[in-house]
Design a protein around this motif. Structure first.
Motif, PDB file in Angstrom:
ATOM      1  N   ILE A  27       0.866  -0.936  -0.448  1.00  0.00           N
ATOM      2  CA  ILE A  27       0.051  -0.058  -0.046  1.00  0.00           C
ATOM      3  C   ILE A  27       0.749   1.190   0.200  1.00  0.00           C
ATOM      4  N   GLY A  28       2.497   1.378   0.313  1.00  0.00           N
ATOM      5  CA  GLY A  28       3.104   2.194  -0.522  1.00  0.00           C
ATOM      6  C   GLY A  28       3.492   2.936   0.870  1.00  0.00           C
ATOM      7  N   VAL A  29       3.253   2.392   2.243  1.00  0.00           N
ATOM      8  CA  VAL A  29       3.707   3.059   3.100  1.00  0.00           C
ATOM      9  C   VAL A  29       5.182   2.491   4.270  1.00  0.00           C
ATOM     10  N   THR A  30       5.044   2.228   5.546  1.00  0.00           N
ATOM     11  CA  THR A  30       6.628   2.685   5.593  1.00  0.00           C
ATOM     12  C   THR A  30       5.569   1.716   6.791  1.00  0.00           C
ATOM     13  N   LYS A  31       6.874   0.105   7.427  1.00  0.00           N
ATOM     14  CA  LYS A  31       6.450  -0.681   7.474  1.00  0.00           C
ATOM     15  C   LYS A  31       5.694  -0.621   9.610  1.00  0.00           C
ATOM     16  N   SER A  32       6.883   0.688   9.892  1.00  0.00           N
ATOM     17  CA  SER A  32       6.733   1.094  11.408  1.00  0.00           C
ATOM     18  C   SER A  32       4.751   2.110  11.255  1.00  0.00           C
ATOM     19  N   ILE A  34       2.265   0.948   9.427  1.00  0.00           N
ATOM     20  CA  ILE A  34       1.431  -0.826   9.721  1.00  0.00           C
ATOM     21  C   ILE A  34       1.557  -0.733  11.632  1.00  0.00           C
ATOM     22  N   SER A  35       2.638  -0.548  11.744  1.00  0.00           N
ATOM     23  CA  SER A  35       2.912  -1.072  13.298  1.00  0.00           C
ATOM     24  C   SER A  35       2.192  -0.451  13.951  1.00  0.00           C
ATOM     25  N   ALA A  36       1.827   0.730  13.669  1.00  0.00           N
ATOM     26  CA  ALA A  36       1.453   2.384  14.554  1.00  0.00           C
ATOM     27  C   ALA A  36      -0.085   1.963  14.574  1.00  0.00           C
ATOM     28  N   TYR A  37      -0.918   1.792  12.735  1.00  0.00           N
ATOM     29  CA  TYR A  37      -1.974   1.421  12.671  1.00  0.00           C
ATOM     30  C   TYR A  37      -2.362   0.296  13.911  1.00  0.00           C
ATOM     31  N   GLU A  38      -1.672  -0.923  13.826  1.00  0.00           N
ATOM     32  CA  GLU A  38      -1.844  -2.191  14.788  1.00  0.00           C
ATOM     33  C   GLU A  38      -1.879  -2.093  16.108  1.00  0.00           C
ATOM     34  N   ASN A  39      -1.043  -1.469  16.713  1.00  0.00           N
ATOM     35  CA  ASN A  39      -0.682  -1.240  17.469  1.00  0.00           C
ATOM     36  C   ASN A  39      -1.596   0.085  18.896  1.00  0.00           C
ATOM     37  N   ASP A  40      -2.955   0.726  17.710  1.00  0.00           N
ATOM     38  CA  ASP A  40      -3.759   1.885  17.974  1.00  0.00           C
ATOM     39  C   ASP A  40      -2.319   2.814  18.577  1.00  0.00           C
ATOM     40  N   LEU A  41      -1.681   3.493  17.847  1.00  0.00           N
ATOM     41  CA  LEU A  41      -0.716   4.504  18.470  1.00  0.00           C
ATOM     42  C   LEU A  41      -1.099   5.345  17.245  1.00  0.00           C
ATOM     43  N   ARG A  42      -1.654   5.459  15.882  1.00  0.00           N
ATOM     44  CA  ARG A  42      -1.535   6.257  14.731  1.00  0.00           C
ATOM     45  C   ARG A  42      -2.806   5.949  14.003  1.00  0.00           C
ATOM     46  N   GLN A  43      -3.732   6.221  13.684  1.00  0.00           N
ATOM     47  CA  GLN A  43      -4.384   6.410  12.676  1.00  0.00           C
ATOM     48  C   GLN A  43      -4.080   6.616  11.065  1.00  0.00           C
ATOM     49  N   PRO A  44      -4.901   5.891  10.410  1.00  0.00           N
ATOM     50  CA  PRO A  44      -4.309   5.967   8.587  1.00  0.00           C
ATOM     51  C   PRO A  44      -4.904   6.649   8.729  1.00  0.00           C
ATOM     52  N   SER A  45      -4.297   7.861   7.484  1.00  0.00           N
ATOM     53  CA  SER A  45      -5.437   8.977   6.541  1.00  0.00           C
ATOM     54  C   SER A  45      -6.821   8.295   5.726  1.00  0.00           C
ATOM     55  N   PHE A  46      -7.364   8.626   5.371  1.00  0.00           N
ATOM     56  CA  PHE A  46      -8.396   8.343   4.264  1.00  0.00           C
ATOM     57  C   PHE A  46      -7.980   7.526   3.291  1.00  0.00           C
ATOM     58  N   ASP A  47      -7.077   8.234   2.829  1.00  0.00           N
ATOM     59  CA  ASP A  47      -6.172   7.432   1.302  1.00  0.00           C
ATOM     60  C   ASP A  47      -5.871   5.804   2.167  1.00  0.00           C
ATOM     61  N   VAL A  48      -5.332   6.440   2.925  1.00  0.00           N
ATOM     62  CA  VAL A  48      -4.417   4.746   3.093  1.00  0.00           C
ATOM     63  C   VAL A  48      -5.849   3.758   3.728  1.00  0.00           C
ATOM     64  N   LEU A  49      -6.714   4.345   4.306  1.00  0.00           N
ATOM     65  CA  LEU A  49      -7.673   3.236   4.987  1.00  0.00           C
ATOM     66  C   LEU A  49      -8.465   2.587   3.884  1.00  0.00           C
ATOM     67  N   VAL A  50      -8.906   3.529   2.904  1.00  0.00           N
ATOM     68  CA  VAL A  50      -9.419   2.998   1.368  1.00  0.00           C
ATOM     69  C   VAL A  50      -8.780   1.985   0.981  1.00  0.00           C
ATOM     70  N   GLN A  51      -6.990   2.245   1.093  1.00  0.00           N
ATOM     71  CA  GLN A  51      -5.782   1.063   0.516  1.00  0.00           C
ATOM     72  C   GLN A  51      -6.522  -0.311   1.558  1.00  0.00           C
ATOM     73  N   LEU A  52      -6.090  -0.083   2.618  1.00  0.00           N
ATOM     74  CA  LEU A  52      -6.428  -1.246   3.505  1.00  0.00           C
ATOM     75  C   LEU A  52      -7.903  -2.011   2.974  1.00  0.00           C
ATOM     76  N   ALA A  53      -8.856  -1.615   2.952  1.00  0.00           N
ATOM     77  CA  ALA A  53      -9.866  -1.639   2.610  1.00  0.00           C
ATOM     78  C   ALA A  53      -9.989  -3.047   1.465  1.00  0.00           C
ATOM     79  N   ASN A  54      -9.645  -1.949   0.624  1.00  0.00           N
ATOM     80  CA  ASN A  54      -9.644  -2.694  -1.067  1.00  0.00           C
ATOM     81  C   ASN A  54      -8.656  -3.720  -0.768  1.00  0.00           C
ATOM     82  N   LEU A  55      -7.110  -3.803   0.478  1.00  0.00           N
ATOM     83  CA  LEU A  55      -5.890  -5.262   0.088  1.00  0.00           C
ATOM     84  C   LEU A  55      -7.080  -6.505   0.463  1.00  0.00           C
TER      85      LEU A  55
END
Length: 111
Positions: A27-32, A34-55
């Motif tokens: 999806i064109g982001v860093t591993k860190s 993804i880790s931050a999203y999965e550990n509830d430390l950071r929220q993805p942007s709208f664009d990244v959220l849509v890319q994750l949903a598509n993936l």
């Protein structure tokens, strides 16, 4: 923070047998990130959220915890294959409802 999002992102990644690094590359982001999203430390942007949903082939509503219904993309299946998948899902759902009803009855008798 959206706790359901972090939990669902991790579970979907594990369900697809992907590593955080692989998801990041796809999806064109860093591993860190993804880790931050999965550990509830950071929220993805709208664009990244849509890319994750598509993936993961789910809706953004599912990722955000607004619905518990996961969708399945059957577009690459033949009509007969799609019918078989739908019948299997219906059969498993009916079985699970029966099991839940039996457990509920047992709980009333044992309680």
């Amino acid at each position: 923070m959206i706790i359901d999002l972090s939990i669902r992102l991790r579970q979907l990644r594990l369900d697809k047998h992907l590593k955080q690094e692989q998801v990041a590359d796809l999806i064109g982001v860093t591993k860190s990130a993804i880790s931050a999203y999965e550990n509830d430390l950071r929220q993805p942007s709208f664009d990244v959220l849509v890319q994750l949903a598509n993936l993961y082939r789910v809706s953004t509503d599912y990722l955000l915890g607004r619905t518990d219904k996961r969708s399945i993309d059957l577009s690459d299946l033949t009509a007969a294959e799609a019918t078989l998948v739908c019948e299997l899902v219906a059969s498993m759902s009916a079985r699970n409802r029966k099991i839940a009803q039996l457990n509920e009855r047992r709980g009333r008798y044992n309680g």
